[in-house]
Design a protein around this motif. Structure first.
Motif, PDB file in Angstrom:
ATOM      1  N   PRO A 148     -22.839 -18.910  35.152  1.00 47.42           N
ATOM      2  CA  PRO A 148     -23.129 -17.690  34.708  1.00 47.42           C
ATOM      3  C   PRO A 148     -22.567 -16.447  35.375  1.00 47.42           C
ATOM      4  CG  PRO A 148     -24.954 -18.154  35.686  1.00 47.42           C
ATOM      5  CD  PRO A 148     -24.221 -19.411  35.766  1.00 47.42           C
ATOM      6  N   PRO A 149     -22.268 -15.383  34.901  1.00 45.67           N
ATOM      7  CA  PRO A 149     -21.390 -14.342  35.150  1.00 45.67           C
ATOM      8  C   PRO A 149     -21.848 -14.006  36.682  1.00 45.67           C
ATOM      9  CG  PRO A 149     -22.305 -13.557  32.974  1.00 45.67           C
ATOM     10  CD  PRO A 149     -22.922 -14.615  33.459  1.00 45.67           C
ATOM     11  N   MET A 150     -22.765 -13.604  37.059  1.00 45.23           N
ATOM     12  CA  MET A 150     -23.189 -12.800  38.466  1.00 45.23           C
ATOM     13  C   MET A 150     -23.071 -13.967  39.519  1.00 45.23           C
ATOM     14  SD  MET A 150     -25.759 -12.597  40.584  1.00 45.23           S
ATOM     15  CE  MET A 150     -25.700 -11.802  42.258  1.00 45.23           C
ATOM     16  N   PHE A 151     -23.746 -15.438  39.225  1.00 49.79           N
ATOM     17  CA  PHE A 151     -23.706 -16.259  39.845  1.00 49.79           C
ATOM     18  C   PHE A 151     -22.009 -16.768  40.387  1.00 49.79           C
ATOM     19  CE2 PHE A 151     -24.345 -20.896  40.914  1.00 49.79           C
ATOM     20  CZ  PHE A 151     -24.534 -21.009  42.446  1.00 49.79           C
ATOM     21  N   ARG A 152     -21.202 -16.817  39.239  1.00 48.95           N
ATOM     22  CA  ARG A 152     -19.984 -17.181  39.403  1.00 48.95           C
ATOM     23  C   ARG A 152     -19.073 -16.154  40.401  1.00 48.95           C
ATOM     24  NH1 ARG A 152     -18.501 -17.740  34.510  1.00 48.95           N
ATOM     25  NH2 ARG A 152     -17.758 -15.787  33.961  1.00 48.95           N
ATOM     26  N   ALA A 153     -19.487 -14.813  40.361  1.00 51.01           N
ATOM     27  CA  ALA A 153     -18.845 -13.894  41.118  1.00 51.01           C
ATOM     28  C   ALA A 153     -19.153 -13.923  42.633  1.00 51.01           C
ATOM     29  CB  ALA A 153     -19.181 -12.406  40.542  1.00 51.01           C
ATOM     30  N   LEU A 154     -20.560 -14.319  42.565  1.00 54.51           N
ATOM     31  CA  LEU A 154     -21.186 -14.265  43.865  1.00 54.51           C
ATOM     32  C   LEU A 154     -20.514 -15.518  44.645  1.00 54.51           C
ATOM     33  CD1 LEU A 154     -23.318 -13.518  45.936  1.00 54.51           C
ATOM     34  CD2 LEU A 154     -24.988 -15.020  44.882  1.00 54.51           C
ATOM     35  N   THR A 155     -20.482 -16.870  44.230  1.00 50.60           N
ATOM     36  CA  THR A 155     -19.611 -17.947  44.813  1.00 50.60           C
ATOM     37  C   THR A 155     -18.424 -17.448  44.901  1.00 50.60           C
ATOM     38  OG1 THR A 155     -19.297 -18.702  42.517  1.00 50.60           O
ATOM     39  CG2 THR A 155     -21.377 -19.570  43.606  1.00 50.60           C
TER      40      THR A 155
END
Length: 767
Positions: A148-155
Motif C-alpha cells: 500500500p502507498p504509505m508503507f511502500r514509501a516508508l520501506t
C-alpha cells in the motif's frame, strides 16, 4: 520439494509446480537451466510436483510472489491445475501466474484457465535468460502493486536514506549500539523497525497532521477499501479517535445522545467537549451481558421524551441533539442492523457516530451485510441522510500494531468539512507519530482489499464456528451422561432458510453457520440470548466473539443450586498460559481474530476438559493453581472445587450478578454535567469517601467496573440512596474482593485502601 521454512519478503520467491522438475528429460533439463538463471537474478525457487502440495504452499506462504505451473501437473480431480488457480485467486488476484505449456496445449485449454493466468512460458522454445527476465519483471511489478502507498514509501525511504540529522535521536538505531542495554534493544526489535522510526520532518513521507504525501495516499486508499468518503489514520488508539470525532462535532451546551454502553473514551470526550449527554440505556440479560439499545428507545418521540426528562438539558442551548454515539458491535459481539438504526436515529440527529473499535473486519464478509457504519448504500439520496462516523481499532481484530486506529467518515446532512475536522484531529494527534503504526494501518487495509479480506474473515468465522460446534457437542455428550460441561452463548437450534431444515447447533452444517446471518439473529423471545422481545432482524451475534458460559445461573436469571465462577476458570487457564479477553461472573470471552488457528483453539478445548477433570476430582490448589497459592497462602491447599464452592456461595449471598444487572439498568440522576464535575475535580473541590458515606453524593469522576468496562456512574451523577442499585453493586464487589484476594475486580475511578473502596465526590455547592 524444496520449501524454505522462512522467507523474507524483501527477497524474491517463486513457486514452480511441475512433475518434470529435476527430471532427466528435455522439460526437466530446461527447468534446471531456468532455476539456475533465476538464482543468478536473486530469485529463490520453491518446487513441488503435485497440485495438492501447490495449494498448501500457496495458502501458507504469502511470501510467494510468482507461480509457474505446468498444465500437465498431476493431482486429484478433473482439472488439478484449474483447481490450484481457482484457490489462488480466492486469496490473491494480483500474483503473476505463468502457465508452462506448449502452443498446442494452449489451444485446447479451458477458457477459465486462460482467465486466471497472466502469461505463458514456452520452456523448450525460449531461452532461460529471456524467461528469467520476464519472471523477474512480473515479480517486480507485483511487489510494487502489493504494498500500500504509505508503507511502500516508508520501506523505500528506510532503504535508501543512510544518514539523518533529524529526530529521533537514535538515528536509525545506531545510538542503541553504543551500550549493552541498547544493543539488546536493537537486537530484539531489529534494524528495519528502528530505521523506519522517523521524524515528522521527513517530507518524502508527507505529514499525518496535514494529510499530505504518501500518508495522505494511504488514507485515501484505506477510505476506498473501507467504504468511506474520508479516512484518517490515528496512532493513539480508538480512544483518541472517539475524542477527535466528539470534539469536532459537538461543543459546550449542545446535546449529544450517548449509548450508555460506551467506552470510557466517549465519557472523556463528552467531558472535554462540554457536551450535554442524554443516555440511551441498553438491555441486560441473565448473565449480565450488555444487549442492544432497543429500537423503541431510538424513535423520535422516545428521544424527545428522554431529552425532556434529562435534568441536564436546562443548560442546553437547544432541545435538538446534534450527535449520537452507538457502540457496534458490543464487547460481547452484538451487531446492530445499521440501516435500521440510521432510519430511527436519523430523525433526531444529523450525525451518527458508531464506535466499531472491535469490528473493523465487518465490511469484508457478507455475513455482516448492513451491520456496519460504512455499509454500501443503494439509495441515491444517501447524502441527505445523517453524516456517519466510525472509529475502528485496526490493532484489535485486524493485523495492525497496538494503538493503530482509523476514523472513517461518510458525509451526509451537516457534514464536517476537512479543515474543521482536522483542527480537532491536530488537537489530539502527536506531532511525533510512530511511522510503523501508520504503516500497519496501511497494511491492514491492503490485507482486506480484494478477495483477501473475504478469505481472511471467512477463515476466522470458520475457526470460531468449528470451536463453537465442538463445545456444543461436548456439552451435549456430557449432558446425556448427566454431567456438567461448559456451554457456549449461542443459539440452541438453527434453520436453513433455503430448505427449512432445523438443526441442533452442534449438528448444523458448518457451511450454513459460516455463511448465513439468520443463524445468528437474536429472534424475539429466544431463551438463549435473554433480551426478550427484540425486533426481528434488529440484532445479530457476531460468530467470532465467543462467550463460554460456566454453570451457575439459569436462563430465568435465578442462581442455580451450585455453580462455578468464571473467574476461577480464567485463573486456571492463565496458569496454562491461556489468556482470556474478558471474564464476568459466569462468562468468559474469547476473540477469534484472523491470527487464530486450529492449534490454538484445540489447546483451549483440551484445557477446558482438563479443568473439568481437576474440578470433578477436587484436585488441590497446589496442583491446579500453584501461582495463586504462592501469592495467597491464606487459601490453604484446599481442592479447586472447594474454592469454587466458597466463591459461589459468597456470590449467592451477595447477589452480585443480579446487582450487576440492576446497577447498569438504572439510570442515575445527573446533578451536573460531566465537564462541570471535572472542573470541580481540577479545582480540588472534591473529597474521597468510602462507600458507606456516598449516599446522596455526586460522583466527581466516572466509576467504571471491569468487567464489563462500562460506566456505572458518569461524572456528575448522584450515587442515590444507601441501597441504590449503584451503591449496592459496588458494596457487593467490595465484599467479594476482601474475601477473595487475587480475584478482585478492577474498577476505574475507585481507589482501594485496606480492602475498602473510596471514590471522589463533589463537596460544597454544585457548580
Amino acid at each position: 520439494m524444496h520449501h524454505p521454512t522462512q522467507q523474507r519478503y524483501n527477497s524474491m520467491l517463486a513457486l514452480m509446480a511441475s512433475a518434470e522438475v529435476d527430471g532427466n528429460s528435455a522439460p526437466g533439463r530446461a527447468a534446471t537451466r531456468l532455476q539456475a538463471e533465476l538464482s543468478e537474478r536473486k530469485i529463490d525457487l520453491v518446487t513441488t510436483v503435485s497440485s495438492s502440495d501447490a495449494c498448501v504452499i500457496l495458502s501458507t506462504n504469502p511470501a510467494i510472489q510468482c507461480l509457474l505451473i505446468n498444465w500437465a501437473l498431476p493431482g486429484d480431480g478433473e482439472c488439478p491445475v484449474l483447481e490450484v488457480l481457482e484457490q489462488l485467486r480466492t486469496r490473491n488476484q494480483k500474483m503473476p501466474v505463468f502457465l508452462l505449456a506448449d502452443q498446442q496445449t494452449v489451444s485446447t485449454m479451458p477458457r477459465r484457465a486462460l482467465e486466471l493466468a497472466n502469461d505463458f512460458i514456452w520452456m523448450l522454445e525460449d531461452t532461460p535468460t529471456f524467461i528469467g527476465g520476464r519472471i523477474q519483471g512480473a515479480i517486480e511489478r507485483y511487489r510494487h502493486t502489493v504494498l500500500p502507498p504509505m508503507f511502500r514509501a516508508l520501506t523505500h525511504f528506510a532503504r535508501v536514506h543512510e544518514y539523518s540529522w533529524h529526530t529521533p535521536g537514535h538515528t536509525g538505531g545506531t545510538a542503541f549500539l553504543k551500550s549493552p542495554a541498547g544493543r539488546a534493544f536493537y537486537d530484539f526489535f531489529g534494524e528495519n523497525m528502528l530505521r523506519s522510526d522517523l521524524s515528522v520532518s521527513v517530507t518524502e513521507l508527507g505529514s499525518l497532521l496535514d494529510h499530505t504525501g504518501p500518508i495522505a495516499k494511504g488514507e485515501q486508499y484505506a477510505a476506498k477499501v473501507f467504504g468511506a468518503d474520508r479516512t484518517y489514520y490515528v496512532t493513539n488508539g480508538s480512544s483518541t479517535s472517539n475524542r477527535v470525532i466528539l470534539m469536532a462535532s459537538v461543543t459546550r451546551g449542545q446535546l449529544a445522545l450517548c449509548d450508555r454502553n460506551c467506552h470510557k473514551s466517549v465519557e472523556h470526550a463528552i467531558t472535554m467537549s462540554g457536551a450535554v449527554p442524554t443516555y440511551l440505556v441498553p438491555l441486560r440479560n441473565h448473565y449480565g451481558l450488555i444487549g442492544p439499545v432497543p429500537p423503541q428507545q431510538l424513535t423520535a418521540s422516545a428521544i424527545d421524551k428522554a431529552i425532556q426528562q434529562n435534568p441536564l438539558t436546562r443548560d442546553a442551548k437547544s432541545s435538538r441533539a446534534v450527535h449520537a454515539v452507538i457502540t457496534n458491535s458490543t464487547y460481547d459481539g452484538l451487531c446492530y442492523n445499521v440501516r435500521r438504526v440510521e432510519e430511527l436515529l436519523g430523525e433526531s440527529v444529523d450525525r451518527l457516530h458508531f464506535d466499531e473499535a472491535w469490528y473493523s473486519y465487518a465490511r469484508f464478509n457478507p455475513i455482516y451485510h448492513d451491520r456496519f457504519a460504512m455499509y454500501d448504500s443503494d439509495k441515491p439520496t444517501a447524502k441527505t441522510g445523517p453524516s456517519k462516523f466510525a472509529t475502528q481499532s485496526t490493532h484489535k481484530l485486524l493485523a495492525a500494531l497496538s494503538q493503530a486506529s482509523m476514523i472513517h467518515i461518510r458525509d451526509g446532512r451537516k457534514p464536517i468539512e476537512h479543515g474543521r475536522f482536522n483542527e480537532a484531529f491536530m488537537m489530539h494527534a502527536s506531532t511525533s507519530p510512530l511511522y510503523s503504526i501508520m504503516a500497519s494501518n496501511d497494511v491492514s487495509a491492503a490485507m482486506m482489499d480484494g478477495p483477501g479480506g473475504r478469505t481472511l474473515t471467512g477463515e476466522s468465522i470458520a475457526e470460531a464456528v468449528a470451536f463453537r460446534q465442538v463445545l456444543a457437542r461436548l456439552r451435549q455428550e456430557y449432558r446425556d451422561k448427566e454431567e456438567w460441561f461448559f456451554d457456549g452463548w449461542q443459539p440452541d437450534h438453527v434453520s436453513d432458510p433455503d430448505n427449512g431444515h432445523n438443526y441442533a447447533f452442534h449438528s448444523a452444517p458448518a457451511d450454513l453457520l459460516c455463511r448465513e446471518p439468520k443463524c445468528w439473529l437474536l429472534n424475539p423471545h429466544d431463551a438463549w440470548h435473554g433480551f426478550g422481545d427484540l425486533e426481528p432482524g434488529y440484532c445479530m451475534l457476531d460468530p467470532i466473539k465467543v462467550s463460554i458460559t460456566t454453570p451457575g445461573i439459569e436462563r430465568n436469571g435465578q442462581l442455580a443450586d451450585w455453580g462455578i465462577p468464571a473467574s476461577i476458570v480464567s485463573k486456571y487457564l492463565d496458569n496454562l498460559d491461556i489468556i482470556v479477553e474478558k471474564t464476568t461472573d459466569f462468562t468468559i470471552l474469547f476473540l477469534f481474530s484472523i491470527g487464530i488457528t486450529k492449534g490454538k483453539w484445540g489447546t483451549l478445548v483440551n484445557a477446558l476438559l482438563a479443568f473439568k477433570r481437576d474440578y470433578d476430582a477436587n484436585r488441590s490448589l497446589s496442583q491446579c493453581l500453584p501461582n495463586l497459592l504462592k501469592k495467597q497462602p491464606r487459601y490453604g491447599d484446599i481442592g479447586i472445587k472447594d474454592l469454587a464452592d466458597r466463591m459461589f456461595t459468597t456470590m449467592t449471598k451477595l447477589g452480585s450478578t443480579a446487582q450487576l444487572s440492576a446497577g447498569f439498568s438504572a439510570l442515575p440522576h445527573a446533578d451536573c454535567s460531566p465537564v462541570q464535575a471535572y472542573e470541580a475535580l481540577v479545582r480540588g473541590d472534591v473529597e474521597m469517601l468510602p462507600l458507606n458515606q456516598l449516599a446522596g453524593r455526586t460522583a466527581a469522576t466516572g466509576v467504571v467496573p471491569y468487567p464489563p468496562g462500562i460506566p456505572l456512574l458518569m461524572p456528575g451523577e448522584n450515587f442515590g440512596q444507601a441501597d441504590s442499585p449503584a451503591l449496592s453493586y459496588l458494596k457487593a464487589l467490595e465484599s467479594f474482593d476482601r474475601e477473595f484476594p487475587e480475584f478482585a475486580h478492577d474498577n476505574h475511578g475507585v481507589e482501594v485502601r485496606d480492602g475498602h473502596y473510596r471514590i471522589y465526590v463533589l463537596r460544597g455547592d454544585l457548580p
